[in-house]
Write an enzyme that holds these catalytic residues in place. Structure first.
Site, short mmCIF file in Angstrom:
data_model
loop_
_atom_site.label_atom_id
_atom_site.label_comp_id
_atom_site.label_asym_id
_atom_site.label_seq_id
_atom_site.Cartn_x
_atom_site.Cartn_y
_atom_site.Cartn_z
N ASP A 80 -37.45 -6.51 -9.72
CA ASP A 80 -37.46 -6.05 -8.33
C ASP A 80 -37.07 -4.58 -8.16
O ASP A 80 -36.03 -4.14 -8.69
CB ASP A 80 -36.47 -6.86 -7.49
CG ASP A 80 -36.76 -8.34 -7.47
OD1 ASP A 80 -37.64 -8.78 -8.21
OD2 ASP A 80 -36.08 -9.05 -6.71
N GLN A 85 -34.17 -3.87 -10.90
CA GLN A 85 -33.55 -4.87 -11.77
C GLN A 85 -33.94 -4.58 -13.21
O GLN A 85 -35.12 -4.32 -13.51
CB GLN A 85 -34.03 -6.26 -11.37
CG GLN A 85 -33.55 -6.72 -10.01
CD GLN A 85 -32.14 -7.26 -10.06
OE1 GLN A 85 -31.91 -8.39 -10.40
NE2 GLN A 85 -31.19 -6.40 -9.72
N TYR A 99 -27.70 -8.61 -8.70
CA TYR A 99 -29.02 -8.97 -8.20
C TYR A 99 -29.49 -7.95 -7.15
O TYR A 99 -28.85 -6.93 -6.92
CB TYR A 99 -28.99 -10.39 -7.64
CG TYR A 99 -29.19 -11.46 -8.70
CD1 TYR A 99 -28.76 -11.27 -10.03
CD2 TYR A 99 -29.81 -12.66 -8.41
CE1 TYR A 99 -28.95 -12.24 -11.00
CE2 TYR A 99 -30.00 -13.64 -9.38
CZ TYR A 99 -29.57 -13.43 -10.67
OH TYR A 99 -29.75 -14.40 -11.63
N SER A 100 -30.59 -8.25 -6.50
CA SER A 100 -31.30 -7.25 -5.70
C SER A 100 -30.54 -6.83 -4.45
O SER A 100 -29.69 -7.55 -3.93
CB SER A 100 -32.68 -7.78 -5.32
OG SER A 100 -33.52 -7.83 -6.44
N ARG A 131 -29.26 -14.19 -0.72
CA ARG A 131 -29.28 -12.97 -1.53
C ARG A 131 -30.17 -11.87 -0.92
O ARG A 131 -30.85 -12.07 0.07
CB ARG A 131 -29.75 -13.28 -2.95
CG ARG A 131 -31.07 -14.01 -3.09
CD ARG A 131 -31.34 -14.30 -4.57
NE ARG A 131 -32.50 -15.16 -4.78
CZ ARG A 131 -32.44 -16.48 -4.87
NH1 ARG A 131 -31.28 -17.11 -4.75
NH2 ARG A 131 -33.54 -17.20 -5.09
#
Length: 463
Positions: free
Chosen positions: A24, A40, A83-84, A151
């Protein structure tokens, strides 16, 4: 492994990891004339491993600096991966919000138990050095009817408030977006849900944005049933038109439009640059795809980012046009004849003045674009298994009475991006070939205006 030792060609004008895994795009923004493109990143494992953030920067979308890993999982609240997330620019500083993922060891389903999804903030003035991490929201701060899958924060400022969207999965297995508000970027209060009844079980990478004063919500929904002409990938990426202000009560979602009809387009993110352009970049990949890992893993890397695309509102269709940003034209070297394409690694192809009958375009004797007048559809298919790395076919149905007016095609050494009717429709796929293979194009049918340009490479330097 250096580029010269790789068996397959590497991309010339797409960002990719020399080694490891990319997915991502994250934290897209512009600060003091510099565009920052985080992503990522698993630098040591082309099949994906520990999730870090990598970082590219550029002033012109031609010359890039790669500064390596920006941040890693290094605290209990992001122990299983950074994470994103996004970047919000204020006072010459990037406020970077992301999801800290935690998976506790044990016999858990990691949906209702065993997981933490923490919203965390760091700041940076250059995309190189980061402040200490600060946890802003934990799983217990989200609504009770959600699973632990929450998320991908996206933050912006509007009408005296900072807003944050997060993608989520309800306990009823329905995807949604949750909206938070803040006065100070630090203390966040839940506002309301943005939802569309029974439209997949999880919405990833939400992005509420405006183009020409119109409001849109981009999401990457999971769990949609495949149809002949839509939702053909395992997971999707698209946007809703807002029928009314989604910041009011979240009940105004209109039509859902897929961003792209190809094999490799997911988790797009937008930002507004200093020229007031709304720019979109997507991951040229697809999680859990049935075609598995790309052949490039044999060379130690996997996945790319799409070309940056400017979004333009089309009042005739009420949809968004995706157009390669103007700077990409600076890659043009010279105008070429497609009969002499064999030794040209990468090029741009512009087609217009289509006849009234069927047509087909074949690239490298193994990837076909076929238009059928009777069904008014386009079929994109791989007949060469190696070229497509196990990809097969996808379809695009044009609207009733609509015809193909133009196509702009970017052929890189490992990918093809096609923009149809000024970007009303797009198709994105990886397309691999060995170093010693020659390029070829075969066109059948009446296309009266064909222009082609050889393209130069991005210049990427390591910091």
């Amino acid at each position: 492994m250096s580029i010269k030792d790789k068996k397959y060609l590497t991309p010339r004008f797409h960002l990719f990891p020399i080694s490891g895994w990319l997915n991502d795009p994250n934290g897209l923004c512009q600060l003091d004339g510099v565009h920052h493109i985080f992503f990522q990143y698993s630098p040591d494992e082309p099949k994906g491993g520990e999730k870090d953030w990598g970082h590219f920067s550029t002033k012109d979308f031609i010359n890039y600096e790669f500064s390596g890993v920006f941040m890693k999982p290094d605290m209990p609240e992001d122990a299983s991966g950074v994470y994103s997330g996004c970047a919000y620019v204020e006072d010459n500083k990037m406020y970077i919000y992301y999801t800290g993922n935690v998976k506790h060891p044990g016999d858990y389903d990691y949906i209702l138990e065993g997981r933490e999804s923490n919203t965390i903030l760091v700041t940076s003035e250059d995309g190189i050095d980061a402040s200490e991490k600060r946890v802003l929201l934990r799983s217990e701060d989200y609504p009770d009817n959600l699973t632990l899958h929450v998320r991908d924060p996206k933050v912006w400022y509007q009408d005296d408030y900072y807003y944050m969207t997060l993608g989520a999965r309800k306990k009823s297995d329905e995807g949604c977006v949750i909206l938070f508000k803040s006065k100070d970027k630090i203390n966040w209060k839940f506002s309301h849900f943005i939802e569309f009844e029974k439209f997949g079980y999880m919405w990833e990478c939400p992005d509420l944005f405006y183009v020409d004063g119109k409001q849109f919500l981009s999401v990457s929904p999971q769990g949609l049933e495949a149809k002949e002409y839509s939702f053909q990938n395992i997971y999707q990426a698209g946007y809703f038109n807002a029928k009314k202000d989604l910041l009011a009560d979240g009940k105004g979602l209109g039509e859902f439009t897929e961003w792209d009809y190809g094999f490799d387009f997911y988790a797009p993110q937008t930002y507004v640059d200093e020229k007031k352009r709304t720019i979109l970049i997507a991951w040229m990949g697809m999680p859990d795809a049935e075609y598995g890992h790309d052949i490039s893993i044999k060379d130690g890397w996997q996945h790319m980012l799409s070309l940056p695309r400017e979004l333009v509102y089309d009042s005739n269709s009420g949809k968004l046009l995706q157009q390669p940003i103007a700077e990409i034209m600076d890659l043009r070297e010279e105008k070429i004849d497609i009969k002499n394409i064999a030794d040209i690694d990468s090029y741009e192809l512009n087609l217009s003045e289509f006849g009234l009958d069927d047509f087909s375009i074949q690239f490298n004797k193994g990837f076909d674009v076929q238009y059928n007048k009777l069904t008014n559809d386009l079929v994109f298919s791989f007949s060469d298994e190696m070229l497509g790395s196990n990809r097969t076919s996808r379809k695009l149905k044009l609207a009733d009475g609509e015809k193909i007016e133009n196509m702009k095609i970017y052929v890189d050494t490992c990918s093809i991006e096609i923009f149809i009717n000024d970007g009303l429709y797009t198709f994105t796929t990886k397309c691999f070939k060995p170093k010693d293979a020659k390029n070829s194009i075969t066109i059948d049918g009446s296309i009266d205006n064909i222009e082609a340009y050889s393209l130069n490479s991005f210049n990427v330097v390591q910091r």
